[in-house]
Design a protein around this motif. Structure first.
Motif, PDB file in Angstrom:
ATOM      1  N   SER A  20      -5.455  -8.282  -0.202  1.00  0.00           N
ATOM      2  CA  SER A  20      -4.208  -7.863   0.081  1.00  0.00           C
ATOM      3  C   SER A  20      -3.926  -7.472   1.305  1.00  0.00           C
ATOM      4  O   SER A  20      -4.564  -6.943   1.716  1.00  0.00           O
ATOM      5  CB  SER A  20      -4.014  -7.796  -1.259  1.00  0.00           C
ATOM      6  N   ASP A  21      -3.043  -8.455   1.352  1.00  0.00           N
ATOM      7  CA  ASP A  21      -2.160  -7.375   2.864  1.00  0.00           C
ATOM      8  C   ASP A  21      -1.394  -6.540   2.102  1.00  0.00           C
ATOM      9  O   ASP A  21      -1.200  -6.478   0.498  1.00  0.00           O
ATOM     10  CB  ASP A  21      -0.842  -8.896   3.626  1.00  0.00           C
ATOM     11  N   THR A  22      -1.052  -5.356   2.455  1.00  0.00           N
ATOM     12  CA  THR A  22      -0.572  -4.888   2.165  1.00  0.00           C
ATOM     13  C   THR A  22       0.471  -4.158   2.997  1.00  0.00           C
ATOM     14  O   THR A  22       0.948  -4.897   4.251  1.00  0.00           O
ATOM     15  CB  THR A  22      -1.079  -2.783   2.782  1.00  0.00           C
ATOM     16  N   GLY A  59       4.198   9.256  -5.026  1.00  0.00           N
ATOM     17  CA  GLY A  59       3.056   9.073  -4.012  1.00  0.00           C
ATOM     18  C   GLY A  59       3.600   7.632  -3.268  1.00  0.00           C
ATOM     19  O   GLY A  59       4.303   7.549  -3.016  1.00  0.00           O
ATOM     20  N   ASN A  60       2.414   6.558  -2.249  1.00  0.00           N
ATOM     21  CA  ASN A  60       3.034   5.626  -1.396  1.00  0.00           C
ATOM     22  C   ASN A  60       3.502   4.558  -2.198  1.00  0.00           C
ATOM     23  O   ASN A  60       4.851   4.034  -1.467  1.00  0.00           O
ATOM     24  CB  ASN A  60       2.158   5.726  -0.394  1.00  0.00           C
ATOM     25  N   ASN A  77       1.959  -2.649  -2.309  1.00  0.00           N
ATOM     26  CA  ASN A  77       3.172  -2.344  -1.839  1.00  0.00           C
ATOM     27  C   ASN A  77       3.488  -0.671  -2.391  1.00  0.00           C
ATOM     28  O   ASN A  77       4.074  -0.220  -3.057  1.00  0.00           O
ATOM     29  CB  ASN A  77       4.270  -3.280  -3.241  1.00  0.00           C
ATOM     30  N   LEU A  78       3.784  -0.399  -0.281  1.00  0.00           N
ATOM     31  CA  LEU A  78       4.304   0.572   0.003  1.00  0.00           C
ATOM     32  C   LEU A  78       4.940   1.349   0.585  1.00  0.00           C
ATOM     33  O   LEU A  78       5.903   0.134   1.021  1.00  0.00           O
ATOM     34  CB  LEU A  78       2.891   1.296   0.056  1.00  0.00           C
ATOM     35  N   TRP A  79       5.929   2.561  -0.225  1.00  0.00           N
ATOM     36  CA  TRP A  79       7.315   2.852   1.483  1.00  0.00           C
ATOM     37  C   TRP A  79       6.707   3.220   1.995  1.00  0.00           C
ATOM     38  O   TRP A  79       5.334   3.736   2.537  1.00  0.00           O
ATOM     39  CB  TRP A  79       7.117   4.183   0.076  1.00  0.00           C
TER      40      TRP A  79
END
Length: 187
Positions: A20-22, A59-60, A77-79
């Motif tokens: 999985s790509d971030t 969290g992220n 899927n991160l900030w």
């Protein structure tokens, strides 16, 4: 031939595993013209002191509510930067646009300033296709304390995290406009 079998098996297994790509997200700010501001004692000033988020949003990962009691925090899927910082930065930018005669900053501006603090209780996607933005804000204005709660549930126009972040940003911009209206009503 048999010594190549483990290598072939390892290659086959690694091809089947999914990687999985971030993806990283940043809240967009509405485009505005460049402005140079200076501190003027006669000009209203707003110090956006703090925007706090609850633990589940700190969290992220972006957060998605999957039922009335269940939340999922995304792993990929991160900030791009801490959510509380993004909310504060975009609030300063949005308030600056909504209050063109005022100086709005995330840094203290002196003794003649309003102080704004925001406590978020929701900033996430929901199972019914809505983005939820909720919380309250407290403004200290010339010794007077004003507190207002807000709850928005905006429908996403499309599926996916990109659409979720855009809808959350749209709701946050709407709330900034409501805060600006509240500030204007005191002046």
């Amino acid at each position: 031939m048999k010594k190549w079998l483990p290598v072939a098996l390892a290659l086959a297994l690694s091809a089947c595993s999914s990687t999985s790509d971030t993806t990283y997200y940043q809240l967009p700010v509405a485009a505005k013209g460049a402005a140079v501001s200076s501190v003027d004692a006669a000009r209203p000033a707003v110090f956006v002191q703090h925007v706090s988020v609850p633990d589940y949003l700190s969290g992220n990962g972006l957060v998605y509510q999957t039922s009335d009691v269940k939340y999922t925090i995304a792993a990929n899927n991160l900030w791009a930067s801490p959510l509380d910082q993004q909310l504060q930065q975009t609030l300063v930018a949005n308030l600056s646009q909504a209050l063109p005669g005022s100086l709005v900053s995330a840094s203290p501006l002196g003794q003649q300033q309003d102080t704004l603090n925001v406590t978020m209780t929701g900033f996430h996607g929901r199972y019914d296709g809505h983005a939820v933005i909720s919380g309250d804000w407290v403004l200290e204005h010339q010794g007077q304390i004003v507190k207002r709660s807000f709850t928005l549930a905006l429908p996403q126009k499309e599926d996916g995290y990109d659409a979720l972040v855009r809808t959350l940003a749209e709701g946050w911009q709407q709330e900034a406009q409501d805060i600006a209206n509240g500030i204007r009503s005191l002046n």
